[in-house]
Design a protein around this motif. Structure first.
Motif, PDB file in Angstrom:
ATOM      1  N   LEU A   6       0.804  -1.210   0.000  1.00  0.00           N
ATOM      2  CA  LEU A   6       0.000   0.000   0.000  1.00  0.00           C
ATOM      3  C   LEU A   6       0.841   1.267   0.000  1.00  0.00           C
ATOM      4  O   LEU A   6       0.316   2.361  -0.020  1.00  0.00           O
ATOM      5  CB  LEU A   6      -0.920   0.021   1.234  1.00  0.00           C
ATOM      6  N   ASP A   7       2.158   1.115   0.030  1.00  0.00           N
ATOM      7  CA  ASP A   7       2.995   2.295   0.175  1.00  0.00           C
ATOM      8  C   ASP A   7       3.215   2.962  -1.166  1.00  0.00           C
ATOM      9  O   ASP A   7       4.249   2.817  -1.801  1.00  0.00           O
ATOM     10  CB  ASP A   7       4.338   1.917   0.804  1.00  0.00           C
ATOM     11  N   MET A   8       2.214   3.694  -1.632  1.00  0.00           N
ATOM     12  CA  MET A   8       2.368   4.411  -2.890  1.00  0.00           C
ATOM     13  C   MET A   8       3.001   5.775  -2.670  1.00  0.00           C
ATOM     14  O   MET A   8       3.402   6.439  -3.612  1.00  0.00           O
ATOM     15  CB  MET A   8       1.007   4.567  -3.582  1.00  0.00           C
ATOM     16  N   ALA A   9       3.061   6.205  -1.438  1.00  0.00           N
ATOM     17  CA  ALA A   9       3.566   7.546  -1.174  1.00  0.00           C
ATOM     18  C   ALA A   9       5.026   7.695  -1.560  1.00  0.00           C
ATOM     19  O   ALA A   9       5.516   8.797  -1.777  1.00  0.00           O
ATOM     20  CB  ALA A   9       3.381   7.882   0.298  1.00  0.00           C
ATOM     21  N   SER A  22       4.321  -0.722  -7.508  1.00  0.00           N
ATOM     22  CA  SER A  22       3.956  -1.385  -6.266  1.00  0.00           C
ATOM     23  C   SER A  22       3.497  -2.807  -6.511  1.00  0.00           C
ATOM     24  O   SER A  22       3.289  -3.564  -5.590  1.00  0.00           O
ATOM     25  CB  SER A  22       2.851  -0.604  -5.545  1.00  0.00           C
ATOM     26  N   ARG A 436      -6.711   4.425  -2.373  1.00  0.00           N
ATOM     27  CA  ARG A 436      -5.356   4.200  -1.860  1.00  0.00           C
ATOM     28  C   ARG A 436      -4.387   5.247  -2.401  1.00  0.00           C
ATOM     29  O   ARG A 436      -3.442   5.650  -1.701  1.00  0.00           O
ATOM     30  CB  ARG A 436      -4.883   2.789  -2.225  1.00  0.00           C
ATOM     31  N   TRP A 437      -4.598   5.646  -3.636  1.00  0.00           N
ATOM     32  CA  TRP A 437      -3.733   6.670  -4.242  1.00  0.00           C
ATOM     33  C   TRP A 437      -3.829   7.975  -3.459  1.00  0.00           C
ATOM     34  O   TRP A 437      -2.831   8.606  -3.140  1.00  0.00           O
ATOM     35  CB  TRP A 437      -4.151   6.869  -5.691  1.00  0.00           C
ATOM     36  N   SER A 440      -2.372   7.751   0.119  1.00  0.00           N
ATOM     37  CA  SER A 440      -0.922   7.687   0.187  1.00  0.00           C
ATOM     38  C   SER A 440      -0.259   9.046   0.010  1.00  0.00           C
ATOM     39  O   SER A 440       0.964   9.157  -0.016  1.00  0.00           O
ATOM     40  CB  SER A 440      -0.383   6.714  -0.873  1.00  0.00           C
TER      41      SER A 440
END
Length: 517
Positions: A6-9, A22, A436-437, A440
């Motif tokens: 989930l780490d799109m940041a 990802s 989620r986008w 993040s």
């Protein structure tokens, strides 16, 4: 594959398409692949920056993608079965059903566009489902879509042999079916460029035939060309001659279900995204041209044939296209349409084998089945996956011959609803992806392409597709299909969990954790 990351940041804001990184990916050398948002060539030889984690090649251009999206939809149903549809729902009811179906598929394609541009991977549907819903659902979606095209292959091979009987009545049907199999296998085996070019021309012939039908039909409607049975311009009186819904509204509902199945194939845009040059431009362009072309070709054809042929006669005996051409006086109308329908069959089988092959390849690439199915040759063609896909089509063909009323009937029932299941998953995946986008730390403006009207568009696609799936229960003729599909979904989930348990009990070398010295 492990649970979704989930780490799109961590992705660069200047490269929003890099959300696809990802998804665990590796190049053919085992090094992690870097997915960027540009279309630069990485080494002077390779067009394929997005597909670095695969051995597939980006050989498709925008014109190929647009024709493939049409070729997957325009099939024998329009040329042969449209008259029967008009008989069931009436002219206005059929036009309404096709209009609603076009809107539904367009909404789904808008959601698919955002996913395909952000994460242009071959076999996109099940990869998205695995990432944004769960690994089990990803496995189910892959099997569902593979089955959809595998069953279609069997029926198209049979249809090719039967169509050739018109010109070669003394030649066994199986010979022409075998010739079709060899031709389609060869086109897919040479390279993705050969496949795309062949599909471009197959689809072009269908498009030209439909445009000619609509143009000539309009001339007849307004009295420019003479029409048998009329001493005046027919105009559009036949559309409402017996009322708006001559058989009531329920047949219109049943027709909407049929139309949804007829429009399945537009999602090929997502399958091809991983092998398309410049998907950021090509994919949205193909999606936006899909709706108006579907409206023009399908609804335009229905309007013309309904205006020229009384609706009660539309489905009797022969193709309404042949009936209209013959009534106007077009010579060799039946032979012309036989050739067009044969082209439609070749186009559908060509697309079907491609889609089925890429789904097998993608399952191998994701480790759902043995990874050697993901191996490709120097032309970027996954030959083992291609052979497996063709074998599935041949088994479907065999079942249609020796078990048509049992095994094949079940396969056809499953195939019809599987496409709708895939559409439901696409819409839901886009909803989860966007949430989620944003969560993040990114903004929607960073996306190369974003679904217009989000979240209303996405939820409308999800709800309408789900309703189409569940409301099959109210159609007695298709109720069996719904039951078979629900059972098959349960079986697929069970197979996934059994497979996962087996792999935990018997880990493969590539699945074992690296032991540090």
């Amino acid at each position: 594959m492990s649970q979704p990351d989930l780490d799109m940041a961590a992705q660069s804001p200047s490269q929003p398409a890099a959300a696809s990184s990802s998804i665990p990916a590796a190049s053919s050398t085992g090094e992690p692949a870097t997915v960027t948002g540009t279309n630069r060539e990485t080494d002077g030889k390779d067009h394929t920056k997005h597909a670095l984690h695969t051995n597939l090649k980006r050989g498709m251009e925008s014109r190929h993608l647009q024709m493939i999206s049409l070729g997957g939809v325009i099939g024998t149903g329009l040329f042969l079965s449209s008259g029967y549809t008009i008989q069931q729902a009436g002219p206005i009811g059929t036009i309404l059903a096709y209009g609603i179906g076009a809107v539904i598929v367009y909404l789904v394609m808008l959601t698919l566009g955002e996913l395909s541009v952000a994460m242009p991977v071959t076999g996109s549907f099940h990869v998205y489902a695995e990432k944004f819903i769960g690994p089990g659902t990803g496995f189910v979606i892959a099997i569902q879509y593979w089955l959809t095209w595998t069953v279609a292959l069997g029926s198209e091979f049979t249809a090719a042999g039967l169509l050739m009987q018109r010109w070669f009545p003394h030649t066994p049907t199986w010979i022409w079916s075998a010739a079709c199999i060899i031709l389609i296998f060869t086109l897919n085996a040479l390279s993705v460029r050969f496949f795309a070019e062949a599909e471009f021309w197959f689809a072009s012939i269908k498009v030209f035939a439909i445009c000619a039908f609509i143009g000539i039909g309009l001339l007849a409607i307004f009295g420019v060309l003479p029409m048998k049975g009329y001493d005046h311009a027919p105009l559009f009186g036949n559309l409402t001659k017996d009322g708006i819904f001559p058989n009531g509204f329920m047949p219109v509902f049943a027709t909407i279900l049929t139309v949804n199945f007829a429009f399945s194939g537009t999602e090929l845009i997502g399958v091809t995204a991983g092998e398309t040059r410049d998907p950021e431009t090509a994919v949205p362009k193909a999606i936006h041209t899909t709706l108006w072309r579907l409206v023009l070709f399908f609804i335009g054809s229905i309007v013309v044939m309904s205006a020229l042929i009384p609706w009660r006669q539309a489905g009797v005996g022969e193709s309404p296209f042949v009936l209209v051409f013959s009534s106007i006086g077009i010579p060799y109308a039946a032979d012309i349409m036989n050739f067009v329908v044969l082209t439609a069959v070749l186009s559908a089988s060509n697309s079907g084998l491609y889609a089925s092959t890429r789904m097998v390849w993608s399952m191998g690439n994701e480790g759902m089945i043995p990874r050697w199915f993901a191996k490709t040759n120097r032309h970027g063609v996954p030959m083992l996956a291609l052979c497996a896909a063709m074998a599935g089509g041949l088994l479907a063909l065999l079942s249609s011959v020796i078990a048509a009323s049992t095994v094949y009937l079940v396969l056809v029932a499953l195939s019809g609803l599987s496409a709708v299941v895939v559409w439901i998953a696409i819409a839901y995946c886009q909803i989860v992806f966007r949430k989620r986008w944003i969560a993040s730390g990114h903004s929607a403006d960073e996306l190369k392409y974003k679904t217009p009207g989000y979240p209303w568009t996405s939820w409308a696609a999800f709800i309408l597709c789900t309703a189409s799936f569940l409301l099959v229960f109210f159609d007695k003729e298709q109720r069996f299909a719904l039951g078979a599909e629900l059972v098959f979904i349960v079986v697929c989930y069970a197979a996934y969990f059994v497979q996962r348990w087996w792999r935990k009990s018997h880990p493969r070398e590539e699945d074992k954790p690296l032991q540090l010295p």
